[in-house]
Write a protein that holds these residues in place. Structure first.
Motif, PDB file in Angstrom:
ATOM      1  N   UNK A 122       4.705  27.624  17.777  1.00 55.04           N
ATOM      2  CA  UNK A 122       6.024  27.019  17.930  1.00 55.04           C
ATOM      3  C   UNK A 122       6.674  26.755  16.583  1.00 55.04           C
ATOM      4  N   UNK A 124       9.231  24.511  16.567  1.00 56.05           N
ATOM      5  CA  UNK A 124      10.041  23.340  16.895  1.00 56.05           C
ATOM      6  C   UNK A 124       9.390  22.051  16.421  1.00 56.05           C
ATOM      7  N   UNK A 125      10.276  21.136  16.083  1.00 56.49           N
ATOM      8  CA  UNK A 125       9.772  19.830  15.681  1.00 56.49           C
ATOM      9  C   UNK A 125       9.483  18.975  16.901  1.00 56.49           C
ATOM     10  N   UNK A 127       7.963  19.363  19.669  1.00 52.55           N
ATOM     11  CA  UNK A 127       6.955  19.743  20.654  1.00 52.55           C
ATOM     12  C   UNK A 127       5.816  18.757  20.764  1.00 52.55           C
ATOM     13  N   UNK A 128       5.807  17.775  19.856  1.00 55.33           N
ATOM     14  CA  UNK A 128       4.662  16.864  19.847  1.00 55.33           C
ATOM     15  C   UNK A 128       4.489  16.161  21.181  1.00 55.33           C
ATOM     16  N   UNK A 132       1.447  16.285  23.613  1.00 53.65           N
ATOM     17  CA  UNK A 132       0.808  15.025  23.935  1.00 53.65           C
ATOM     18  C   UNK A 132       0.649  14.880  25.445  1.00 53.65           C
TER      19      UNK A 132
END
Lengths: 162, 506
Positions: A122, A124-125, A127-128, A132
């Motif tokens: 990814x 993207x920022x 996606x965390x 999670x």
């Protein structure tokens, strides 16, 4: 200092820019469906899912060149379809996609085809949280950050995870 | 005095024949028209006369009261007073402006000021007393509120100052003392200009001009000067003070210390800036990572498709390494380096040596000697890629600071910090150093001291990586010739942070 990280990591990993040397002309493998009748030892099969077609297609070409048998899908649902038909050894999927995101796809695949090695990638920022949420449901997946140099992608896939 | 007493006795008792009818009538009407209570009583305390004011103040008519005991007007607990009074009267003593409490017909008690004088007969013998009383409820109330006001003014945190129209200070409360440091004695009588920084003296002219015109100045934010020379941010409200005729005779000035608020505002603006910058950086990185991935793939494929000896191959190779640079910045901006594996148990000194190997040629050509002292003894669980990033950023900075050669000292040791055990890494150079004002900012995004050569991202990311791992990073630096240099200290605890971090998620 801005140009040290990647250079450094390559030195460290010992890989070269070209990955596998048994490169074939890309034009040859555009109709990928005709690959299955090879008499050589079976090539590892990989399904690449990314809603950015260019990424899915170029990754497929690169991995074909590196000795994989590849298929592509451009969204989560058709990815699931392709899984059923193609039964790949690997799933390489983007995370942020419309309708069904990569983590949802990965979880379904994990249930239906537990032997499949799943790798998320990814750029993207955001996606965390998705990762999670997968983790809270008991799923953890390998994650690669885009952009990733093709040689490192190949290496990551060829290296067994711990 | 005696004369007066006599008159009163006449007015009240009306049994004196020495004065004519007219003058007796005149006196009676004077007594009745008085605003003060005028009562007379005999030595037994029985009321013998009662004027109109007494009616008004006590609520009893003359008919109700004449012939009754004066005790009826006195609250029970004060009855002993009356015996005292009568005793003094009998002795011929006068009681002047005695403040006490009396009771109205309604039962309401009120403060009164009384003057009691003996009344004598023709032989000079005391036969009673006259009482002139003034209801002082209003005055008491005023006194009370004045006292209360004074207390409020003095206990206020704000400086409350009054001045005349020439800007001379007339009053100065405790708050003003606390705020400016001058005591009331030191400053009352001097000019307001003592509190105003020289370059702002013009403000006072403007203020006085407005005041003379009767204008009020509301919440005007400016800077004032303390006794010790410090400047202080204040918000002042200045209102004209008018006399009874409405003429402006001076001004009251209420000043509030807003230094703290100003400081908070600055911090907030700064934090807002940082988070906006961070958000922007993340948004940009997000938008460019996907196209970068495509580009990288395409160039890779293009390179595989042409002869290694061709010019195109060369161009593509250059394009690829340029692209790597862009990717690197994009990744750094996002602050993640996730492609480098899960946390693993490593010796930090292995990572440091790794970094030194990478920079070996650069260190050599720059004439930098490396002194290392590794005493970390124990493996620690970190994300290899992230920590490599941390060390390489710092070493790269050190090299940049020692363009003319120098000494790079790296020490690693196991420590016992207050939070628990961990590993402390100190990386010190004897380069140019960072001056104090920049030192505070070096961990900010896009802050660089390297001009066009720096991105201002390295240390910002470094700090994020260290803190995400639960560690701390600090810097000291000196630009003093001969002693210049920068020292970066990193502490990483053995224990992983509890909060879910990127390493955890992975």
């Amino acid at each position: 200092m801005q140009d040290v990280g990647d250079t450094m990591l390559e030195i460290e990993s010992g890989s070269v820019y070209f990955g596998d040397k048994t490169v074939r002309n890309i034009a040859e493998f555009l109709p990928r469906d005709t690959k299955s009748t090879d008499s050589q030892p079976a090539r590892p099969r990989i399904l690449i899912v990314d809603d950015e077609r260019l990424i899915a297609d170029t990754c497929a070409e690169i991995l074909e060149g590196a000795g994989f048998d590849t298929r592509t899908a451009y969204n989560g649902w058709s990815g699931l379809d392709a899984m059923a038909k193609f039964k790949p050894d690997y799933l390489l999927t983007d995370v942020l996609m419309p309708d069904m995101n990569g983590v949802e796809l990965a979880i379904s695949v994990k249930k239906m085809f537990p032997a499949t090695r799943i790798v998320l990638f990814s750029g993207q920022a955001g996606i965390l949280e998705i990762l999670h949420s997968g983790r809270e449901r008991g799923y953890e997946f390998e994650l690669l950050a885009k952009p990733i140099h093709p040689s490192k992608l190949i290496e990551a896939l060829k290296t067994q995870p711990d | 005095m005696n004369h007066g007493t006599k008159n009163l006795a006449l007015a009240g008792l009306d049994n004196d024949a020495t004065l004519g009818e007219n003058s007796s009538y005149l006196l009676a009407s004077i007594v009745d028209s008085s605003d003060d209570v005028i009562i007379s009583k005999n030595l037994n305390g029985i009321i013998t006369s009662w004027n109109k004011a007494a009616e008004r103040v006590f609520g009893y008519t003359a008919e109700e009261m004449v012939g009754r005991s004066i005790l009826q007007l006195i609250p029970e607990e004060l009855h002993p007073e009356e015996f005292e009074i009568l005793k003094k009267l009998s002795a011929g003593e006068r009681i002047d402006h005695y403040e006490t409490v009396r009771m109205r017909k309604s039962g309401e008690k009120f403060p009164i000021s009384v003057t009691i004088s003996p009344i004598r007969d023709r032989t000079g013998q005391v036969i009673g007393g006259s009482k002139i009383g003034r209801d002082i409820s209003d005055r008491k109330r005023l006194d009370n509120s004045r006292f209360r006001l004074a207390t409020i003014v003095d206990s206020a945190d704000d400086a409350i100052i009054s001045k005349d129209l020439n800007g001379m200070i007339e009053s100065w409360n405790q708050g003003a003392y606390r705020m400016f440091g001058y005591t009331s004695e030191e400053i009352v009588g001097s000019s307001m200009l003592r509190l105003i920084p020289k370059e702002l003296h013009y403000e006072e002219d403007e203020i006085l001009r407005k005041l003379r015109a009767g204008e009020k100045i509301d919440h005007y934010e400016t800077t004032r000067l303390k006794k010790n020379g410090d400047l202080i941010d204040v918000s002042v409200t200045i209102s004209p003070i008018r006399n009874n005729e409405g003429r402006v005779i001076g001004a009251s000035k209420i000043a509030r210390d807003i230094s703290e608020r100003k400081r908070m505002e600055k911090v907030l603006v700064q934090a807002e800036k940082l988070s906006a910058t961070g958000r922007m950086a993340a948004a940009i990185a997000h938008e460019i990572n996907n196209p970068l991935e495509s580009l990288m793939n395409l160039i890779y494929l293009a390179r595989q498709n042409c002869s290694q000896s061709s010019k195109a191959w060369q161009y593509l190779q250059t394009a690829e390494s340029e692209l790597e640079r862009v990717s690197h910045i994009a990744k750094q901006t996002l602050g993640y380096y996730r492609d480098t594996g899960t946390p693993s148990e490593v010796y930090l000194h292995d990572l440091v040596e790794n970094v030194l190997t990478i920079y070996q040629s650069k260190l050599l050509t720059s004439g930098i000697s490396v002194h290392s002292n590794f005493n970390d003894l124990r493996k620690i669980s970190v994300s290899r890629g992230e920590m490599l990033q941390v060390f390489s950023n710092i070493v790269a900075n050190a090299i940049d600071a020692m363009r003319k050669g120098g000494k790079l000292t790296i020490s690693l040791r196991k420590t016992l910090a207050s939070e628990g055990e961990g590993i402390q890494t100190i990386i010190r150079d004897d380069g140019t150093g960072i001056n104090q004002e920049n030192l505070e900012r070096i961990f900010e995004p896009f802050f660089t001291t390297k001009g066009d050569l720096g991105t201002g991202i390295g240390l910002w990311v470094t700090k994020q990586l260290v803190e995400r791992r639960g560690g701390q990073i600090g810097v000291t630096s000196s630009t003093e010739p001969g002693k210049s240099g920068t020292s970066i200290t990193i502490y990483i605890p053995f224990a992983n942070p509890k909060i879910s971090s990127i390493s955890d998620v992975r």
